[in-house]
Write an enzyme that holds these catalytic residues in place. Sequence first.
Site, PDB file in Angstrom:
ATOM      1  N   GLN A  36      12.107  -2.842   4.937  1.00 16.35           N
ATOM      2  CA  GLN A  36      11.192  -3.560   4.006  1.00 16.35           C
ATOM      3  C   GLN A  36      12.148  -3.023   2.812  1.00 16.35           C
ATOM      4  O   GLN A  36      12.845  -2.873   1.777  1.00 16.35           O
ATOM      5  CB  GLN A  36       9.754  -3.321   3.251  1.00 16.35           C
ATOM      6  CG  GLN A  36       9.746  -2.045   2.720  1.00 16.35           C
ATOM      7  CD  GLN A  36       8.372  -0.986   2.784  1.00 16.35           C
ATOM      8  OE1 GLN A  36       7.720  -2.064   2.750  1.00 16.35           O
ATOM      9  NE2 GLN A  36       7.887  -0.110   3.328  1.00 16.35           N
ATOM     10  N   ASP A 143       5.376   7.190  12.625  1.00 15.82           N
ATOM     11  CA  ASP A 143       4.699   6.062  12.387  1.00 15.82           C
ATOM     12  C   ASP A 143       3.785   6.166  12.799  1.00 15.82           C
ATOM     13  O   ASP A 143       2.971   7.784  13.104  1.00 15.82           O
ATOM     14  CB  ASP A 143       4.608   5.222  14.362  1.00 15.82           C
ATOM     15  CG  ASP A 143       4.207   4.069  14.181  1.00 15.82           C
ATOM     16  OD1 ASP A 143       3.475   4.497  14.622  1.00 15.82           O
ATOM     17  OD2 ASP A 143       4.606   3.383  14.023  1.00 15.82           O
ATOM     18  N   ASP A 161      -3.550   3.555   3.391  1.00 14.98           N
ATOM     19  CA  ASP A 161      -2.807   2.962   2.236  1.00 14.98           C
ATOM     20  C   ASP A 161      -1.950   1.984   2.720  1.00 14.98           C
ATOM     21  O   ASP A 161      -0.282   2.072   2.588  1.00 14.98           O
ATOM     22  CB  ASP A 161      -2.610   3.961   0.730  1.00 14.98           C
ATOM     23  CG  ASP A 161      -2.236   2.738  -0.187  1.00 14.98           C
ATOM     24  OD1 ASP A 161      -2.391   2.195  -0.786  1.00 14.98           O
ATOM     25  OD2 ASP A 161      -2.054   3.430  -1.027  1.00 14.98           O
ATOM     26  N   LEU A 162      -1.573   1.066   3.434  1.00 11.19           N
ATOM     27  CA  LEU A 162      -0.967   0.312   4.038  1.00 11.19           C
ATOM     28  C   LEU A 162      -0.721  -1.693   3.033  1.00 11.19           C
ATOM     29  O   LEU A 162      -1.621  -1.939   2.599  1.00 11.19           O
ATOM     30  CB  LEU A 162      -2.072  -0.394   5.108  1.00 11.19           C
ATOM     31  CG  LEU A 162      -1.685   1.035   6.322  1.00 11.19           C
ATOM     32  CD1 LEU A 162      -2.937   0.670   7.843  1.00 11.19           C
ATOM     33  CD2 LEU A 162      -0.759   2.175   6.409  1.00 11.19           C
ATOM     34  N   ASP A 164       0.052  -5.633   3.544  1.00 13.46           N
ATOM     35  CA  ASP A 164      -0.615  -6.917   4.358  1.00 13.46           C
ATOM     36  C   ASP A 164      -0.278  -6.629   5.499  1.00 13.46           C
ATOM     37  O   ASP A 164       1.110  -6.018   6.064  1.00 13.46           O
ATOM     38  CB  ASP A 164      -0.423  -7.531   3.877  1.00 13.46           C
ATOM     39  CG  ASP A 164      -0.694  -7.794   1.970  1.00 13.46           C
ATOM     40  OD1 ASP A 164      -1.642  -7.301   1.870  1.00 13.46           O
ATOM     41  OD2 ASP A 164       0.544  -8.415   1.796  1.00 13.46           O
ATOM     42  N   PRO A 170       5.151  -3.906   9.203  1.00 12.85           N
ATOM     43  CA  PRO A 170       5.174  -2.490  10.337  1.00 12.85           C
ATOM     44  C   PRO A 170       3.665  -2.204  10.042  1.00 12.85           C
ATOM     45  O   PRO A 170       3.696  -0.837  11.062  1.00 12.85           O
ATOM     46  CB  PRO A 170       6.498  -1.371   9.232  1.00 12.85           C
ATOM     47  CG  PRO A 170       5.910  -1.458   7.691  1.00 12.85           C
ATOM     48  CD  PRO A 170       6.356  -3.365   7.431  1.00 12.85           C
TER      49      PRO A 170
END
Length: 305
Positions: A36, A143, A161-162, A164, A170
């Site tokens: 990212q 992962d 805690d991801l 969108d 990912p």
Amino acid sequence: MEKQQDRLWFRELQSSGEETLYACRAVLWHGRSRYQQIDIVETEMHGLVLFLDGVVQSAQRDEFIYHEVLVHPAMWSHPAPRRVLIIGGGEGATLREVCRHQDVRRIVMVEIDGELVDICQRLLPQWHQGSFDDPRVELIIGDGRAFVEETEERFDVAVLDLSDPMDESPAALLFTQEFYELVAQCLTPMGCVSVQGECISPQKVAAHARIVNTLKQVFPVVHPCPYSLHSFHRPDAHILATKNPQWSVDAVVQRARSMAMPLRYLNAPMVEKLFTVPPYLEEAYALHREPLTDAAHHLTWEDLL
């Protein structure tokens, strides 16, 4: 970044097509990791801000609200949390809040973007406050889904805690029913999970509603926790889900009161109101019932409207 009238501006493109310009004092980091685009910018209004793929993730002056709501209701929902799993949370603030709980014996944090962790450790010490050095912490760069598929360890609390759940993200396959089933399998019988639950404004509620309904396919008790951040320019909600069918707000409030943690946003009176949602959200849960699955997990910008 662009310069106008001798001032530096960071341009954020919202999923709705709206743009937000941030007046900046300095750019601390501008670069791309394997996964990212990462930008850390000192802004006039919000202090330091972490942007991922051009979207604000965390701002110095109000991130405590996001992270306290994400972590502590879940920790207070378990009678004696000893082992905690964090997936995501590369800036370390979620880890910071978990580390406040002195009875926790082990914390496993799984973050796919090691470059993000390294950058935030160096440039955002206000976020992690040294929590990566806590001897209870094991940091795994990898992962999150692969971890829960393969681990034989059991956790009392999981915190997701991801970013969108867009198709190119990912995190796309970390919001599906199949993934939540894997998370439930690695939780103890009274275990609970806290999920970053997206926007809850009336204009952009579909994604949140579908995440809630996806969690309801797996957990007997699911409760959204609304909050609002100036830096997000909208209301959002985290989502608490637990395997404990006897879960109650009163029990969570009692735990919050008994622990008396020195938090900046949450206290017992705030927790009493935290799980209340407006009628339009109940309408959205009835309307957007389709769960997210591995086969049908794709969310477009239109789904987020």
